[in-house]
Design a protein around this motif. Structure first.
Motif, PDB file in Angstrom:
ATOM      1  N   LYS A 109       1.894   3.158  -8.191  1.00  0.00           N
ATOM      2  CA  LYS A 109       1.677   2.265  -7.876  1.00  0.00           C
ATOM      3  C   LYS A 109       3.213   2.007  -5.769  1.00  0.00           C
TER       4      LYS A 109
ATOM      5  N   ALA B 271       0.447   2.866  -2.970  1.00  0.00           N
ATOM      6  CA  ALA B 271      -0.433   1.498  -2.695  1.00  0.00           C
ATOM      7  C   ALA B 271       0.547  -0.039  -2.231  1.00  0.00           C
ATOM      8  N   GLY B 272       1.713  -0.220  -2.589  1.00  0.00           N
ATOM      9  CA  GLY B 272       2.993  -1.501  -2.353  1.00  0.00           C
ATOM     10  C   GLY B 272       2.634  -0.848  -0.369  1.00  0.00           C
TER      11      GLY B 272
ATOM     12  N   ARG C  33       0.374   0.819   1.420  1.00  0.00           N
ATOM     13  CA  ARG C  33      -0.534   0.595   1.974  1.00  0.00           C
ATOM     14  C   ARG C  33      -0.816  -1.023   2.377  1.00  0.00           C
ATOM     15  N   ASP C  34      -0.633  -2.035   0.979  1.00  0.00           N
ATOM     16  CA  ASP C  34      -0.573  -3.455   1.518  1.00  0.00           C
ATOM     17  C   ASP C  34       0.059  -3.369   2.424  1.00  0.00           C
TER      18      ASP C  34
ATOM     19  N   ARG D 128       1.238  -2.363   4.693  1.00  0.00           N
ATOM     20  CA  ARG D 128       0.383  -1.832   6.154  1.00  0.00           C
ATOM     21  C   ARG D 128      -0.575  -2.746   6.592  1.00  0.00           C
ATOM     22  N   GLU D 129      -0.991  -2.855   5.582  1.00  0.00           N
ATOM     23  CA  GLU D 129      -2.742  -3.712   6.167  1.00  0.00           C
ATOM     24  C   GLU D 129      -2.263  -4.888   5.919  1.00  0.00           C
ATOM     25  N   GLU D 130      -1.666  -5.483   6.234  1.00  0.00           N
ATOM     26  CA  GLU D 130      -0.863  -7.468   6.151  1.00  0.00           C
ATOM     27  C   GLU D 130       0.072  -7.128   7.404  1.00  0.00           C
TER      28      GLU D 130
END
Ligand SMILES: Nc1ncnc2c1ncn2[C@@H]1O[C@H](COP(=O)(O)OP(=O)(O)O)[C@@H](O)[C@H]1O
Ligand SMILES: C[C@@](O)(CCOP(=O)(O)O)CC(=O)O
Ligand SMILES: [Mg+2]
Length: 328
Positions: free
Chosen positions: A204, A207-208, A210-211, A213-215
């Motif tokens: 988790k 994943a946090g 990663r999100d 970084r994408e945003e």
């Protein structure tokens, strides 16, 4: 029966960013997981994991393909234990080509679970090593590390680095950047660990990040900046400059905090260590709860941590030069 042990680790620098191709420098420490593997006459898997709950538990089942086993323990504990052991046994079957073979697996570990000290990597490394040896194959360290990485990669939902598993398989301080894994010369470091008694969910937390970084471009920049810290950290390590290592660890903690993976208790322990005069302190591993690592040659940090609310345990950690160890 074959028995292997493998060490846990602390990250001097670079966790999370290493998942996106930045370098990281973890360092093996003398806390170990021991895994015994014995071949069975049938194709079942029996896992005895002493440390997963207060009383430990034993399950016997036909593998995840058969659905969850029918036992009276908390579902989350079971799923957690099954994932890594199942994955490791799959690797053993793949290496040896013995698809139908079953095993009794016993796990004993001094490494707190989900606390950033790499219990998952140590269990995967020791289980694959013992399992393959039980069937008469001894893997080279590089292949052992790679197969343990595959296990972590699958359990963590397709996001993992080779850092923990390579470090646990080889021991010592290492540098990992993508598939480039090497050992580093490291001075004797005055490592102190603080543990809040809790755990974080690696999948988790990864994943946090990663999100984020994408945003946000600035989150992606933060990940790259962690890479810059690691490159500076390598020079400080080579020069045995403990003060500089500490400054860089402090900076690294700040950036991990910005990426949302610290917690109140991790921050409290980090500040307690800094106020006690540690050269530097940061969370280690995935974060969310678990352990911090500080550098302090004196007893001040351990003393301060032992009085810090939120800190459940503190100890000095010796660097482990030995990675996987073949006990039986
Ligand atoms: N002693 C153990 N017995 C069985 N499974 C273990 C043991 N130690 C670790 N594991 C497995 O590893 C998982 C924790 O890994 P992870 O979340 O990556 O944290 P960390 O590697 O920082 O300890 C546990 O949920 C469990 O599946
Ligand atoms: C966050 C991460 O960089 C390290 C995780 O370490 P640990 O499992 O919390 O000990 C993930 C990874 O490298 O696979
Ligand atoms: Mg782990």
């Amino acid at each position: 029966m074959a028995v292997s042990s493998a060490p846990g680790k602390v990250y001097l620098f670079g966790e999370h960013a290493v998942v996106y191709g930045e370098p990281a420098v973890p360092c093996a420490i003398e806390v170990r997981a021991r895994v015994g593997v014995e071949q069975r006459a049938d194709s079942k898997l029996r896992i005895h994991a002493e440390d997963l709950s207060l009383d430990g538990f034993t399950v016997e089942y036909g593998g995840t393909a058969d659905g969850p086993p029918d036992v009276d323990v908390q579902e989350s504990l079971l799923t957690a234990a099954m994932g890594y052991v199942d994955g490791a046994i799959e690797q053993v079957r793949d290496v040896t080509g013995e698809d139908e073979v079953g095993f009794d697996v016993t796990i004993e570990s001094d490494i707190p679970l989900g606390a950033g000290l790499g219990s998952s990597a140590a269990v995967a490394v020791a289980a694959i090593d013992a399992g393959t040896r039980e069937l008469g194959t001894t893997l080279e360290t590089a292949e052992l590390a790679e197969r343990a990485y595959q296990t972590e990669y699958e359990v963590q939902g397709g996001q993992a680095s080779r850092a923990d598993t390579f470090c646990s398989a080889t021991g010592g301080a290492v540098r990992v950047e993508d598939a480039d894994c090497r050992s580093l010369e490291a001075p004797d470091l005055p490592i102190v660990v603080g543990f809040d008694g809790g755990a974080g969910d690696t999948g988790k937390l990864v994943a946090g990040v990663r999100d984020l970084r994408e945003e946000y471009e600035f989150a992606a920049d933060t990940v790259e900046s962690i890479g810059d810290i690691v490159r500076n950290g390598e020079e400080a390590l080579a020069a045995a400059d403990v003060e500089e290592l500490g400054r860089l660890m402090n900076f690294n903690h700040g950036l991990l905090s910005a990426l949302g993976v610290s917690s109140r208790s991790l921050d409290s322990m980090v500040w307690a260590a800094r106020n006690a005069g540690a050269h530097g302190a940061k969370l280690t591993g995935a974060g969310g709860g678990g352990c911090i690592v500080a550098l302090d040659p004196t007893d001040e940090t351990e003393t301060a941590l032992s009085y810090t609310p939120g800190c459940e345990d503190t100890f000095r950690a010796e660097l482990s030069e030995t990675g996987v160890e073949r006990l039986e």
